[in-house]
Design a protein around this motif. Structure first.
Motif, PDB file in Angstrom:
ATOM      1  N   HIS A 146       0.676  -1.172  -0.003  1.00 49.30           N
ATOM      2  CA  HIS A 146       0.144   0.027   0.013  1.00 49.30           C
ATOM      3  C   HIS A 146       0.754   1.327   0.112  1.00 49.30           C
ATOM      4  O   HIS A 146       0.666   2.133  -0.702  1.00 49.30           O
ATOM      5  N   GLN A 147       1.723   1.395   0.825  1.00 44.94           N
ATOM      6  CA  GLN A 147       2.318   2.598   1.188  1.00 44.94           C
ATOM      7  C   GLN A 147       3.217   2.868  -0.163  1.00 44.94           C
ATOM      8  O   GLN A 147       3.706   3.932  -0.675  1.00 44.94           O
ATOM      9  N   LYS A 148       3.910   1.964  -0.815  1.00 43.49           N
ATOM     10  CA  LYS A 148       4.765   1.857  -1.940  1.00 43.49           C
ATOM     11  C   LYS A 148       4.057   2.421  -3.303  1.00 43.49           C
ATOM     12  O   LYS A 148       4.536   3.050  -3.869  1.00 43.49           O
ATOM     13  N   ALA A 149       2.656   1.823  -3.242  1.00 46.88           N
ATOM     14  CA  ALA A 149       1.915   1.955  -4.565  1.00 46.88           C
ATOM     15  C   ALA A 149       1.174   3.135  -4.254  1.00 46.88           C
ATOM     16  O   ALA A 149       0.675   3.932  -5.415  1.00 46.88           O
ATOM     17  N   LEU A 150       0.992   3.827  -3.139  1.00 46.46           N
ATOM     18  CA  LEU A 150       0.323   4.981  -2.935  1.00 46.46           C
ATOM     19  C   LEU A 150       0.408   6.420  -3.632  1.00 46.46           C
ATOM     20  O   LEU A 150      -0.511   6.910  -4.211  1.00 46.46           O
ATOM     21  N   PRO A 151       1.964   6.727  -3.678  1.00 49.75           N
ATOM     22  CA  PRO A 151       2.128   7.903  -4.572  1.00 49.75           C
ATOM     23  C   PRO A 151       1.622   7.864  -6.009  1.00 49.75           C
ATOM     24  O   PRO A 151       1.259   8.655  -6.363  1.00 49.75           O
ATOM     25  N   ARG A 152       1.863   6.702  -6.478  1.00 46.41           N
ATOM     26  CA  ARG A 152       1.408   6.494  -7.980  1.00 46.41           C
ATOM     27  C   ARG A 152       0.055   6.608  -8.114  1.00 46.41           C
ATOM     28  O   ARG A 152      -0.608   7.158  -8.933  1.00 46.41           O
ATOM     29  N   LEU A 153      -0.797   5.780  -7.150  1.00 45.40           N
ATOM     30  CA  LEU A 153      -2.161   5.681  -7.110  1.00 45.40           C
ATOM     31  C   LEU A 153      -2.860   7.061  -7.142  1.00 45.40           C
ATOM     32  O   LEU A 153      -3.557   7.439  -7.907  1.00 45.40           O
ATOM     33  N   TYR A 154      -2.027   7.957  -6.312  1.00 44.47           N
ATOM     34  CA  TYR A 154      -2.868   9.313  -6.101  1.00 44.47           C
ATOM     35  C   TYR A 154      -2.501  10.134  -7.210  1.00 44.47           C
ATOM     36  O   TYR A 154      -3.451  10.716  -7.472  1.00 44.47           O
ATOM     37  N   ASP A 155      -1.383  10.029  -7.760  1.00 42.57           N
ATOM     38  CA  ASP A 155      -1.119  10.978  -9.050  1.00 42.57           C
ATOM     39  C   ASP A 155      -2.012  10.504 -10.054  1.00 42.57           C
ATOM     40  O   ASP A 155      -2.355  11.318 -10.940  1.00 42.57           O
ATOM     41  N   GLU A 156      -2.050   9.133 -10.393  1.00 39.87           N
ATOM     42  CA  GLU A 156      -2.951   8.816 -11.544  1.00 39.87           C
ATOM     43  C   GLU A 156      -4.473   9.344 -11.228  1.00 39.87           C
ATOM     44  O   GLU A 156      -4.986   9.942 -12.185  1.00 39.87           O
ATOM     45  N   LEU A 157      -4.929   8.963 -10.209  1.00 36.85           N
ATOM     46  CA  LEU A 157      -6.445   9.567  -9.743  1.00 36.85           C
ATOM     47  C   LEU A 157      -6.466  11.212  -9.823  1.00 36.85           C
ATOM     48  O   LEU A 157      -7.364  11.945 -10.496  1.00 36.85           O
ATOM     49  N   ASN A 158      -5.258  11.905  -9.405  1.00 37.58           N
ATOM     50  CA  ASN A 158      -5.260  13.211  -9.482  1.00 37.58           C
ATOM     51  C   ASN A 158      -5.021  13.855 -10.550  1.00 37.58           C
ATOM     52  O   ASN A 158      -5.882  14.969 -11.049  1.00 37.58           O
ATOM     53  N   SER A 159      -4.623  13.107 -11.666  1.00 38.15           N
ATOM     54  CA  SER A 159      -4.399  13.701 -13.035  1.00 38.15           C
ATOM     55  C   SER A 159      -5.760  13.421 -13.917  1.00 38.15           C
ATOM     56  O   SER A 159      -5.953  13.996 -14.829  1.00 38.15           O
ATOM     57  N   SER A 160      -6.427  12.519 -13.346  1.00 41.22           N
ATOM     58  CA  SER A 160      -7.950  12.086 -14.302  1.00 41.22           C
ATOM     59  C   SER A 160      -8.826  13.313 -14.156  1.00 41.22           C
ATOM     60  O   SER A 160      -9.496  13.685 -15.162  1.00 41.22           O
ATOM     61  N   HIS A 161      -9.239  13.974 -12.986  1.00 41.07           N
ATOM     62  CA  HIS A 161     -10.085  14.975 -12.619  1.00 41.07           C
ATOM     63  C   HIS A 161      -9.343  16.256 -13.567  1.00 41.07           C
ATOM     64  O   HIS A 161     -10.262  16.963 -14.160  1.00 41.07           O
ATOM     65  N   ALA A 162      -8.302  16.417 -13.450  1.00 42.71           N
ATOM     66  CA  ALA A 162      -7.653  17.655 -14.125  1.00 42.71           C
ATOM     67  C   ALA A 162      -7.776  17.355 -15.772  1.00 42.71           C
ATOM     68  O   ALA A 162      -8.311  18.436 -16.316  1.00 42.71           O
ATOM     69  N   THR A 163      -7.697  16.243 -16.172  1.00 43.01           N
ATOM     70  CA  THR A 163      -7.973  16.053 -17.613  1.00 43.01           C
ATOM     71  C   THR A 163      -9.176  16.336 -17.867  1.00 43.01           C
ATOM     72  O   THR A 163      -9.527  16.587 -19.145  1.00 43.01           O
ATOM     73  N   VAL A 164     -10.203  15.705 -17.336  1.00 39.03           N
ATOM     74  CA  VAL A 164     -11.580  15.722 -17.533  1.00 39.03           C
ATOM     75  C   VAL A 164     -12.028  17.275 -17.882  1.00 39.03           C
ATOM     76  O   VAL A 164     -12.555  17.639 -18.797  1.00 39.03           O
ATOM     77  N   HIS A 165     -11.675  18.019 -16.656  1.00 40.21           N
ATOM     78  CA  HIS A 165     -12.041  19.334 -16.538  1.00 40.21           C
ATOM     79  C   HIS A 165     -11.340  20.088 -17.463  1.00 40.21           C
ATOM     80  O   HIS A 165     -11.733  21.230 -17.945  1.00 40.21           O
ATOM     81  N   GLY A 166      -9.956  19.888 -17.649  1.00 37.81           N
ATOM     82  CA  GLY A 166      -9.193  20.458 -18.719  1.00 37.81           C
ATOM     83  C   GLY A 166      -9.738  20.379 -20.056  1.00 37.81           C
ATOM     84  O   GLY A 166      -9.483  21.339 -20.892  1.00 37.81           O
ATOM     85  N   SER A 167     -10.599  19.212 -20.409  1.00 41.46           N
ATOM     86  CA  SER A 167     -11.169  19.150 -21.813  1.00 41.46           C
ATOM     87  C   SER A 167     -12.606  19.646 -21.886  1.00 41.46           C
ATOM     88  O   SER A 167     -12.816  20.295 -22.805  1.00 41.46           O
ATOM     89  N   ASN A 168     -13.205  19.509 -20.773  1.00 40.80           N
ATOM     90  CA  ASN A 168     -14.792  20.184 -20.470  1.00 40.80           C
ATOM     91  C   ASN A 168     -15.150  20.235 -19.274  1.00 40.80           C
ATOM     92  O   ASN A 168     -15.280  19.432 -18.563  1.00 40.80           O
ATOM     93  N   ASP A 169     -14.970  21.449 -18.943  1.00 41.23           N
ATOM     94  CA  ASP A 169     -15.384  21.937 -17.501  1.00 41.23           C
ATOM     95  C   ASP A 169     -16.625  21.590 -16.925  1.00 41.23           C
ATOM     96  O   ASP A 169     -16.753  21.423 -15.722  1.00 41.23           O
ATOM     97  N   GLN A 170     -17.617  21.361 -17.983  1.00 39.01           N
ATOM     98  CA  GLN A 170     -19.064  20.932 -17.458  1.00 39.01           C
ATOM     99  C   GLN A 170     -19.106  19.579 -17.083  1.00 39.01           C
ATOM    100  O   GLN A 170     -20.059  19.162 -16.449  1.00 39.01           O
ATOM    101  N   ALA A 171     -18.258  18.863 -17.758  1.00 38.98           N
ATOM    102  CA  ALA A 171     -18.454  17.064 -17.346  1.00 38.98           C
ATOM    103  C   ALA A 171     -18.177  16.971 -15.874  1.00 38.98           C
ATOM    104  O   ALA A 171     -17.468  17.469 -15.313  1.00 38.98           O
ATOM    105  N   ILE A 172     -18.912  15.998 -15.672  1.00 37.72           N
ATOM    106  CA  ILE A 172     -18.610  15.364 -14.278  1.00 37.72           C
ATOM    107  C   ILE A 172     -17.525  14.404 -14.238  1.00 37.72           C
ATOM    108  O   ILE A 172     -17.637  13.455 -14.970  1.00 37.72           O
ATOM    109  N   ALA A 173     -16.677  14.547 -13.419  1.00 35.80           N
ATOM    110  CA  ALA A 173     -15.543  13.813 -13.089  1.00 35.80           C
ATOM    111  C   ALA A 173     -15.772  12.622 -11.733  1.00 35.80           C
ATOM    112  O   ALA A 173     -16.028  13.439 -10.535  1.00 35.80           O
ATOM    113  N   ALA A 174     -15.982  11.645 -11.905  1.00 35.90           N
ATOM    114  CA  ALA A 174     -16.289  10.737 -10.972  1.00 35.90           C
ATOM    115  C   ALA A 174     -15.092   9.884 -10.579  1.00 35.90           C
ATOM    116  O   ALA A 174     -14.527   9.285 -11.648  1.00 35.90           O
ATOM    117  N   GLY A 175     -14.670   9.584  -9.299  1.00 34.17           N
ATOM    118  CA  GLY A 175     -13.623   8.554  -9.302  1.00 34.17           C
ATOM    119  C   GLY A 175     -13.980   7.438  -8.331  1.00 34.17           C
ATOM    120  O   GLY A 175     -14.919   7.659  -7.523  1.00 34.17           O
TER     121      GLY A 175
END
Length: 283
Positions: A146-175
């Motif tokens: 868990h602790q080893k995988a956590l930085p990458r997991l967090y970064d991947e999830l954090n980039s998702s909402h940014a990409t969604v809203h960077g493409s379309n701010d009205q789109a709903i980003a769900a994780g």
């Protein structure tokens, strides 16, 4: 009543991911099967919860897309989202005909009698070329180390909402994140070979799961368009040894409890509310 977590645990309990040595696993980090099943359950629960979405699907206004690439206009980065709800775009290539119903066979999704009856009562949500994205889903899992995988997991999830809203701010980003709380876990990566004695990894629980849940709670969240973060996010905790034994959904802590914004039911209810207010004018 929400069905997603139970469907996810029941479906993943069947070893169906085959590695290069012919060994079957319930979960394999190099497969996106768990993500697809999790997203299927979210859409299923959202369809049962949101009357407006059901009406849009019945009217032929809303469809879904799989592994849809979205591009962040601000930072010029792209990412494939597991599943999106969308309007239909122009046909560019022939996709395999799919619907929410037919995906049960493709993904090996196991439904009980109540869930099967509920699915049968819903209008048919079909796949189509993606036009305008209304909702984008991203599902990840943290099953071991868990602790080893956590930085990458967090970064991947954090980039998702940014990409969604960077493409379309009205789109709903769900994780969605699935966190394992089993004290032992058979890792496919640590048990490679055709003729070896399988050895499980040991985890200090519930500490490892709690650390992961606490970090995921730090993901940015937003209350309206124009802000940064997920529109809704759920954390589901499971007990998965990955040894062929049944996977269980953990209902006690550190799993988010009723009333917690990261609770699965709270996420579905929030998504239904946002969809009903943001897309009420879709024909």
């Amino acid at each position: 009543m929400m069905f997603g977590p139970a469907i996810l645990a029941r479906t993943l309990s069947i070893p169906s991911r085959i590695d290069e040595f012919g060994r079957s696993w319930q979960y394999h980090s190099r497969s996106d099967h768990h993500s697809k099943v999790a997203c299927w359950g979210i859409i299923f629960d959202l369809m049962t919860t949101c009357p407006l979405l059901r009406r849009h699907v019945e009217n032929g206004s809303v469809f879904f897309g799989i592994n849809h690439e979205m591009r962040d206009f601000v930072h010029d980065r792209k990412k494939n989202l597991d599943l999106v709800l969308c309007t239909a775009g122009r046909e560019e290539k022939k996709n395999k005909p799919l619907s929410l119903n037919s995906m049960t066979a493709d993904l090996g999704i196991l439904l009980d009698e109540v869930e099967a009856g509920q699915l049968e009562s819903l209008p048919l949500l079909s796949r189509a070329p993606v036009g305008s994205v209304l909702m984008a889903l991203e599902a990840k899992a943290c099953m071991t180390a868990h602790q080893k995988a956590l930085p990458r997991l967090y970064d991947e999830l954090n980039s998702s909402h940014a990409t969604v809203h960077g493409s379309n701010d009205q789109a709903i980003a769900a994780g969605f994140a699935m966190v394992n709380m089993s004290t032992e876990y058979l890792s496919p990566d640590r048990n490679k070979g055709a003729n070896i004695d399988l050895r499980p990894s040991s985890h200090a629980q519930p500490k490892s799961a709690q650390i992961t849940v606490d970090k995921l709670r730090q993901l940015p969240k937003r209350s309206r368009p124009g802000e940064v973060g997920y529109d809704a996010f759920a954390i589901v905790v499971v007990d998965c040894k990955n040894d062929g034994s049944a996977i269980k959904v953990v209902t006690g802590e550190p799993a988010p409890q009723a009333g917690d914004i990261f609770n699965y039911e709270a996420m579905i209810e929030r998504l239904a509310h946002i969809y009903a207010t943001r897309f009420k004018d879709i024909d």
